[in-house]
Design an enzyme around this catalytic site. Structure first.
Site, PDB file in Angstrom:
ATOM      1  N   SER A 113     109.381  82.089  17.833  1.00 28.10           N
ATOM      2  CA  SER A 113     108.291  81.466  18.576  1.00 28.10           C
ATOM      3  C   SER A 113     108.016  80.119  17.945  1.00 28.10           C
ATOM      4  O   SER A 113     108.130  79.964  16.732  1.00 28.10           O
ATOM      5  CB  SER A 113     107.031  82.329  18.552  1.00 28.10           C
ATOM      6  OG  SER A 113     106.001  81.611  19.227  1.00 28.10           O
ATOM      7  N   HIS A 132     129.605  83.339  13.790  1.00 28.52           N
ATOM      8  CA  HIS A 132     128.663  83.371  14.920  1.00 28.52           C
ATOM      9  C   HIS A 132     129.189  84.160  16.126  1.00 28.52           C
ATOM     10  O   HIS A 132     128.458  84.922  16.747  1.00 28.52           O
ATOM     11  CB  HIS A 132     128.345  81.920  15.313  1.00 28.52           C
ATOM     12  CG  HIS A 132     127.020  81.738  15.959  1.00 28.52           C
ATOM     13  ND1 HIS A 132     126.195  80.671  15.698  1.00 28.52           N
ATOM     14  CD2 HIS A 132     126.356  82.477  16.880  1.00 28.52           C
ATOM     15  CE1 HIS A 132     125.088  80.762  16.420  1.00 28.52           C
ATOM     16  NE2 HIS A 132     125.166  81.851  17.152  1.00 28.52           N
ATOM     17  N   LYS A 135     124.925  80.425  10.140  1.00 26.46           N
ATOM     18  CA  LYS A 135     126.123  80.943  10.813  1.00 26.46           C
ATOM     19  C   LYS A 135     127.162  79.841  10.995  1.00 26.46           C
ATOM     20  O   LYS A 135     126.814  78.681  11.222  1.00 26.46           O
ATOM     21  CB  LYS A 135     125.775  81.515  12.196  1.00 26.46           C
ATOM     22  CG  LYS A 135     124.551  82.391  12.214  1.00 26.46           C
ATOM     23  CD  LYS A 135     124.317  83.064  13.557  1.00 26.46           C
ATOM     24  CE  LYS A 135     122.910  83.633  13.647  1.00 26.46           C
ATOM     25  NZ  LYS A 135     121.862  82.667  13.967  1.00 26.46           N
ATOM     26  N   ASP A 193     116.385  82.833  10.288  1.00 24.43           N
ATOM     27  CA  ASP A 193     117.722  82.887  10.879  1.00 24.43           C
ATOM     28  C   ASP A 193     118.016  81.575  11.596  1.00 24.43           C
ATOM     29  O   ASP A 193     117.443  81.281  12.643  1.00 24.43           O
ATOM     30  CB  ASP A 193     117.804  84.042  11.885  1.00 24.43           C
ATOM     31  CG  ASP A 193     119.192  84.138  12.520  1.00 24.43           C
ATOM     32  OD1 ASP A 193     120.077  84.746  11.899  1.00 24.43           O
ATOM     33  OD2 ASP A 193     119.395  83.561  13.612  1.00 24.43           O
ATOM     34  N   TYR A 243     122.570  75.398  15.810  1.00 27.17           N
ATOM     35  CA  TYR A 243     121.185  75.145  16.233  1.00 27.17           C
ATOM     36  C   TYR A 243     120.736  73.725  15.884  1.00 27.17           C
ATOM     37  O   TYR A 243     119.682  73.282  16.326  1.00 27.17           O
ATOM     38  CB  TYR A 243     120.204  76.148  15.607  1.00 27.17           C
ATOM     39  CG  TYR A 243     120.468  77.599  15.914  1.00 27.17           C
ATOM     40  CD1 TYR A 243     121.392  77.984  16.891  1.00 27.17           C
ATOM     41  CD2 TYR A 243     119.806  78.611  15.230  1.00 27.17           C
ATOM     42  CE1 TYR A 243     121.630  79.320  17.160  1.00 27.17           C
ATOM     43  CE2 TYR A 243     120.037  79.944  15.492  1.00 27.17           C
ATOM     44  CZ  TYR A 243     120.966  80.301  16.459  1.00 27.17           C
ATOM     45  OH  TYR A 243     121.196  81.627  16.710  1.00 27.17           O
ATOM     46  N   ASN A 268     103.674  88.127  16.152  1.00 28.61           N
ATOM     47  CA  ASN A 268     104.977  88.799  16.067  1.00 28.61           C
ATOM     48  C   ASN A 268     105.260  89.413  14.698  1.00 28.61           C
ATOM     49  O   ASN A 268     106.237  90.151  14.541  1.00 28.61           O
ATOM     50  CB  ASN A 268     106.107  87.825  16.432  1.00 28.61           C
ATOM     51  CG  ASN A 268     106.045  87.389  17.888  1.00 28.61           C
ATOM     52  OD1 ASN A 268     105.328  87.993  18.689  1.00 28.61           O
ATOM     53  ND2 ASN A 268     106.796  86.355  18.237  1.00 28.61           N
ATOM     54  N   ARG A 293     101.514  82.984  18.435  1.00 28.71           N
ATOM     55  CA  ARG A 293     102.538  84.024  18.676  1.00 28.71           C
ATOM     56  C   ARG A 293     103.366  84.300  17.409  1.00 28.71           C
ATOM     57  O   ARG A 293     103.827  85.424  17.200  1.00 28.71           O
ATOM     58  CB  ARG A 293     103.424  83.612  19.854  1.00 28.71           C
ATOM     59  CG  ARG A 293     102.669  83.655  21.179  1.00 28.71           C
ATOM     60  CD  ARG A 293     103.580  83.553  22.380  1.00 28.71           C
ATOM     61  NE  ARG A 293     104.066  82.213  22.626  1.00 28.71           N
ATOM     62  CZ  ARG A 293     103.418  81.268  23.300  1.00 28.71           C
ATOM     63  NH1 ARG A 293     102.234  81.525  23.825  1.00 28.71           N
ATOM     64  NH2 ARG A 293     103.951  80.069  23.466  1.00 28.71           N
TER      65      ARG A 293
HETATM   66  N1  LIG Z   1     123.762  85.281  17.050  1.00 31.00           N
HETATM   67  C1  LIG Z   1     123.550  84.820  18.272  1.00 31.00           C
HETATM   68  O1  LIG Z   1     124.483  84.595  19.043  1.00 31.00           O
HETATM   69  C2  LIG Z   1     122.168  84.580  18.717  1.00 31.00           C
HETATM   70  C3  LIG Z   1     121.144  84.594  17.798  1.00 31.00           C
HETATM   71  N2  LIG Z   1     119.854  84.372  18.200  1.00 31.00           N
HETATM   72  C4  LIG Z   1     118.813  84.422  17.141  1.00 31.00           C
HETATM   73  O2  LIG Z   1     117.773  85.300  17.564  1.00 31.00           O
HETATM   74  C5  LIG Z   1     116.541  84.594  17.573  1.00 31.00           C
HETATM   75  C6  LIG Z   1     115.596  85.155  18.629  1.00 31.00           C
HETATM   76  O3  LIG Z   1     116.187  85.108  19.893  1.00 31.00           O
HETATM   77  P1  LIG Z   1     115.699  84.119  21.051  1.00 31.00           P
HETATM   78  O4  LIG Z   1     116.833  83.964  21.984  1.00 31.00           O
HETATM   79  O5  LIG Z   1     115.123  82.935  20.432  1.00 31.00           O
HETATM   80  O6  LIG Z   1     114.626  84.950  21.865  1.00 31.00           O
HETATM   81  P2  LIG Z   1     113.391  85.912  21.561  1.00 31.00           P
HETATM   82  O7  LIG Z   1     113.720  87.213  22.182  1.00 31.00           O
HETATM   83  O8  LIG Z   1     112.960  85.851  20.157  1.00 31.00           O
HETATM   84  O9  LIG Z   1     112.283  85.247  22.496  1.00 31.00           O
HETATM   85  C7  LIG Z   1     111.831  83.943  22.290  1.00 31.00           C
HETATM   86  C8  LIG Z   1     111.042  83.520  23.516  1.00 31.00           C
HETATM   87  O10 LIG Z   1     109.927  84.375  23.691  1.00 31.00           O
HETATM   88  C9  LIG Z   1     108.701  83.627  23.623  1.00 31.00           C
HETATM   89  N3  LIG Z   1     107.769  84.413  22.778  1.00 31.00           N
HETATM   90  C10 LIG Z   1     107.817  84.595  21.434  1.00 31.00           C
HETATM   91  N4  LIG Z   1     106.827  85.387  21.029  1.00 31.00           N
HETATM   92  C11 LIG Z   1     106.123  85.727  22.119  1.00 31.00           C
HETATM   93  C12 LIG Z   1     104.992  86.533  22.325  1.00 31.00           C
HETATM   94  N5  LIG Z   1     104.377  87.140  21.308  1.00 31.00           N
HETATM   95  N6  LIG Z   1     104.518  86.667  23.594  1.00 31.00           N
HETATM   96  C13 LIG Z   1     105.134  86.039  24.635  1.00 31.00           C
HETATM   97  N7  LIG Z   1     106.233  85.264  24.503  1.00 31.00           N
HETATM   98  C14 LIG Z   1     106.726  85.122  23.244  1.00 31.00           C
HETATM   99  C15 LIG Z   1     109.076  82.323  22.954  1.00 31.00           C
HETATM  100  O11 LIG Z   1     108.238  81.275  23.411  1.00 31.00           O
HETATM  101  P3  LIG Z   1     107.340  80.395  22.375  1.00 31.00           P
HETATM  102  O12 LIG Z   1     108.309  79.777  21.407  1.00 31.00           O
HETATM  103  O13 LIG Z   1     106.679  79.398  23.275  1.00 31.00           O
HETATM  104  O14 LIG Z   1     106.383  81.341  21.729  1.00 31.00           O
HETATM  105  C16 LIG Z   1     110.501  82.118  23.424  1.00 31.00           C
HETATM  106  O15 LIG Z   1     110.516  81.561  24.723  1.00 31.00           O
HETATM  107  C17 LIG Z   1     116.982  83.145  17.835  1.00 31.00           C
HETATM  108  O16 LIG Z   1     115.944  82.214  17.593  1.00 31.00           O
HETATM  109  C18 LIG Z   1     118.159  83.058  16.916  1.00 31.00           C
HETATM  110  O17 LIG Z   1     117.737  82.911  15.578  1.00 31.00           O
HETATM  111  C19 LIG Z   1     119.545  84.183  19.519  1.00 31.00           C
HETATM  112  C20 LIG Z   1     120.540  84.119  20.472  1.00 31.00           C
HETATM  113  C21 LIG Z   1     121.931  84.314  20.144  1.00 31.00           C
HETATM  114  O1  LIG Z   2     121.699  81.101  20.017  1.00 30.58           O
HETATM  115  C1  LIG Z   2     122.797  81.466  19.593  1.00 30.58           C
HETATM  116  O2  LIG Z   2     122.949  81.861  18.438  1.00 30.58           O
HETATM  117  C2  LIG Z   2     123.945  81.443  20.488  1.00 30.58           C
HETATM  118  O3  LIG Z   2     125.040  81.685  20.093  1.00 30.58           O
HETATM  119  C3  LIG Z   2     123.685  81.088  21.909  1.00 30.58           C
HETATM  120  O4  LIG Z   2     123.066  79.882  22.007  1.00 30.58           O
HETATM  121  C4  LIG Z   2     124.965  81.042  22.692  1.00 30.58           C
HETATM  122  O5  LIG Z   2     125.795  80.117  22.106  1.00 30.58           O
HETATM  123  C5  LIG Z   2     124.705  80.728  24.116  1.00 30.58           C
HETATM  124  O6  LIG Z   2     123.757  81.227  24.679  1.00 30.58           O
HETATM  125  C6  LIG Z   2     125.603  79.825  24.792  1.00 30.58           C
HETATM  126  O7  LIG Z   2     125.257  79.778  26.132  1.00 30.58           O
END
Ligand SMILES: NC(=O)C1=CN([C@@H]2O[C@H](COP(=O)(O)OP(=O)(O)OC[C@H]3O[C@@H](n4cnc5c(N)ncnc54)[C@H](OP(=O)(O)O)[C@@H]3O)[C@@H](O)[C@H]2O)C=CC1
Ligand SMILES: O=C(O)C(=O)[C@@H](O)[C@H](O)C(=O)CO
Length: 277
Positions: free
Chosen positions: A233, A109, A76, A46, A51, A242, A238
């Site tokens: 991650s 998005h 997106k 994703d 990004y 996961n 991790r």
């Molecule tokens: N459509 C939207 O608006 C959005 C979409 N997204 C999507 O969702 C995905 C996931 O969401 P995201 O916000 O990244 O957050 P997540 O909930 O996936 O958490 C990621 C965080 O958790 C840590 N982490 C990962 N695995 C572990 C583990 N097993 N134990 C402890 N800590 C862990 C990571 O650190 P580390 O990397 O150091 O392991 C990172 O800091 C995004 O990457 C994106 O693709 C996210 C936000 C908004």
């Molecule tokens: O990560 C995503 O996909 C998002 O849309 C977020 O970054 C979002 O734009 C946000 O957190 C802005 O503060």
């Protein structure tokens, strides 16, 4: 290699129930990080134009040797590219960066209701779908009111709505709306961004009980809820942790305890008010 189950979208396309998110992975690290995920068994990735790592992500896909039809690639459309013509242009740029001639899922998005463009934008996604350049199309961060308008004005039901969803924000109303309309719910920030959720005593206790980690408990909860989850991650250990979710099951007692964690705790912007620019 772990076999991740699939969910069948409303147009018949199969989508892996667990994918790999790459928000906040810098482009020059994305190739290594996504390569590690593919090696660990993830087949769904994703990303998003916003990004700024579609290029590095695409490079990992190309180098992986995994046949294209075994991959599920989501990207997106960013908010500043909304509108019919701008969407078509932005989609071309995303494909170019990814090095692909089609994606598996293309999402709007954010709705950005104040801009008033999401219906026109969605019509461009329908064009892309009809041209075979996306196997499925959908939205992200749409509230039921935005989906209602889309359904009324286009008559088309998005395949997916990707929303913030984790045990502290369980989104029961949105999930029920999606289920009524045949929209698959996809959970972003499934681990609560690693900010607190993984230290919640209930989660830690269930992890101890099963000899698993808190992250595995939370992701297993998503799978048993029937939603798609896309944890991120950048850490190889991790990344493997996961996806190692298929040798245990949460029981009714665990699910009841996790249900009680729902406190409406939103970590990201509120789609009702996010201006998005
Ligand atoms: N459509 C939207 O608006 C959005 C979409 N997204 C999507 O969702 C995905 C996931 O969401 P995201 O916000 O990244 O957050 P997540 O909930 O996936 O958490 C990621 C965080 O958790 C840590 N982490 C990962 N695995 C572990 C583990 N097993 N134990 C402890 N800590 C862990 C990571 O650190 P580390 O990397 O150091 O392991 C990172 O800091 C995004 O990457 C994106 O693709 C996210 C936000 C908004
Ligand atoms: O990560 C995503 O996909 C998002 O849309 C977020 O970054 C979002 O734009 C946000 O957190 C802005 O503060």
């Amino acid at each position: 290699m772990t076999q991740v189950p699939s969910i069948t979208l409303n147009n018949g396309v199969a989508m892996p129930q667990l994918g790999f998110g790459v928000w906040q992975v810098p482009d020059d690290e994305a190739t290594a990080v996504v390569s590690a995920a593919l090696a660990a068994g993830y087949r769904s990735v994703d990303t998003a134009s916003a990004y700024r790592n579609e290029t590095g992500t695409g490079r990992a896909l190309a180098r992986s040797g995994v046949p294209r039809d075994e991959l599920f690639v989501t990207t997106k459309l960013w908010n500043t590219d909304q509108g019919y013509d701008a969407t078509l242009r932005a989609f071309d740029v995303s494909l170019e960066r990814l090095g692909l001639d089609r994606v598996d899922l293309y999402l709007v998005h954010w709705p950005i209701p104040s801009a008033g463009l999401y219906v026109d934008t969605y019509r461009a996604l329908e064009r892309i779908l009809a041209d075979g350049r996306a196997r499925a199309i959908g939205v992200s961060n749409f509230l039921p009111e935005h989906l209602e308008r889309l359904l009324e004005e286009t008559g088309v039901v998005p395949a997916v709505n990707q929303i913030e969803l984790h045990p502290q924000l369980q989104q029961a109303a949105a999930r029920a709306f999606h289920e009524r309309h045949g929209i698959t719910t996809e959970a972003w920030s499934p681990l609560g961004q690693g900010r607190g959720l993984l230290e919640v005593p209930t989660v830690v206790a269930i992890a101890h009980k099963h000899g698993r980690t808190p992250a595995q408990v939370v992701l297993r909860w998503h799978l048993q809820l029937g939603v798609v989850a896309i944890p991120k991650s950048a850490n190889p250990r991790r990344i493997e942790e996961n996806i190692d979710l298929f040798g245990f099951t949460l029981d009714d007692e665990d699910l009841t305890a996790l249900a009680a964690l729902d406190e409406g705790r939103r970590l990201g912007p509120d789609p009702a008010s996010f201006s998005g620019f």
